[in-house]
Scaffold this active site. Sequence first.
Site, PDB file in Angstrom:
ATOM      1  N   GLY A 168       0.819  -1.210   0.000  1.00 10.47           N
ATOM      2  CA  GLY A 168       0.000   0.000   0.000  1.00 10.47           C
ATOM      3  C   GLY A 168       0.852   1.258   0.000  1.00 10.47           C
ATOM      4  N   GLY A 173       3.988   8.023   2.683  1.00 12.56           N
ATOM      5  CA  GLY A 173       4.944   6.943   2.509  1.00 12.56           C
ATOM      6  C   GLY A 173       4.317   5.681   1.964  1.00 12.56           C
ATOM      7  CB  VAL A 175       2.381  -0.021   4.025  1.00 14.46           C
ATOM      8  CG1 VAL A 175       2.331  -1.121   5.085  1.00 14.46           C
ATOM      9  CG2 VAL A 175       1.910   1.293   4.620  1.00 14.46           C
ATOM     10  CG  ASP A 296      -7.017  10.507   6.756  1.00 18.26           C
ATOM     11  OD1 ASP A 296      -7.982  10.867   6.049  1.00 18.26           O
ATOM     12  OD2 ASP A 296      -5.948  10.086   6.276  1.00 18.26           O
TER      13      ASP A 296
END
Length: 467
Positions: A168, A173, A175, A296
Amino acid sequence: MSGNFFQGSIPSSFGNLKSLEILDLSRNNLSGIIPYELRNLSRLKSLNLSFNHLHGEVPTGGVFSNTTALSLHGNEDFCGGIPQLKMPACPVLHLKKHKKPLQLKVILIIVVTGVLLCTIASVIILYMMKKPKRLSSGTSNLEDRLLMVSYGELYEATNGFSSTNLIGTGGFGSVYKGTLRCFNKPVAVKVLNLQTRGASKSFVVECRALAKVRHRNLMKILTCCSSIDYKGADFKALVFEFMPNGSLENWLHNEEQPDSGDLNLNLRQRLNVAIDIAQALDYLHSGCMEIIVHCDIKPSNIFLDDDMVAHLGDFGLARLLDEDKGNGNREQATSSLVKGTIGYIPPEYGMGGTVSAEGDIYSYGILLLEMITGKKPTDNMFSENLSLHNMCKMTLSEGLIEQVDPLLQVKSDNTIREALVSFARIGVASSSEIPSERMGIKDVIMELLAINRRLSCLQGIKVVTQN
């Protein structure tokens, strides 16, 4: 007695209920150890203690000798039990009082000597290893209680941050899936792109937030790393438990994965996800020393484990609101510092309002409507005059069935139809444009649990997945 927010320890007096055959205490907030008296219940055929905060030694005998009748998932630090449970042995915590003085002295000398030898060995090893940079003061508490890992260990764990290990990407950034030598399960390594504006601050914020929380419906951080890579550049990463069932985004919208057509959640599963995330928000908003606003809430930040239990993750935009500081904390909470995700950002943030728990409730309400309709709030069908919230609000009186996700094939059962409408009504009430009119998170949980109980009364839930 499942899912009733019971707290405290399990009464040992339950051992006197000799005729008890089924005991289900799952999905509560129970703590402490399992009473040994429960093993004396000869008629007990099923014991479910999953998803609590229990710990300590698992008894043996009685129902505890039958793995098919016992469920202990979702607890931490269990030990002992029968070999089939594959739990670690329980440590010896103290010496028995009846030991003779001479024996006690010998044992104490052995223990002290062993501790000294281990300390010396640890100092030598740390001296020989290249030490990574220390984290900023905002993350020092997290470092104190987490095992440190080096850039090299993470590089090896992810096959050099290979694209084949990429699971992901996000605003700050990427993952990667990996395997650490010191951890016997797969891990998720979130590597910050420090070239992105705000990434370093996001790392510190996420560390600060995660250092303060511990809840079964929040992503569990294993360790963090603030070091330099093999090219001498700054490197920052967070390591979490790997969630084998991926994100909720993949289950609701898998257009980009044509080979994953079988990914689908039925109504009961979606309801359980909604309950899990509501409980996580309740903990963040009222169960911590400081109010933590996630900022979020969206499907791509919700992850599902082996048992399809939902975990809220990605605290890179989180805000910690200390009510005691009053206006002194207003600058940190100003909405202009929050980016969030279009479609889920509460309207007051766009008008200069301050970050608040009610803002999370709005995003959560949009999430519920997305789960029930299968439509993203940014779908092309929505414009200035029509939004996901308005569409669901206008069709509530008509039963909403036409707007339900087509992957939920609903038969004409009144209980199912009522459950769908109730689910949507909670989403609409939570995503009101006026913060003061939004449902409180505790009321949301109570309403969702009520729907869950009504569905449980059905002999067979008439919601099936599409083949």
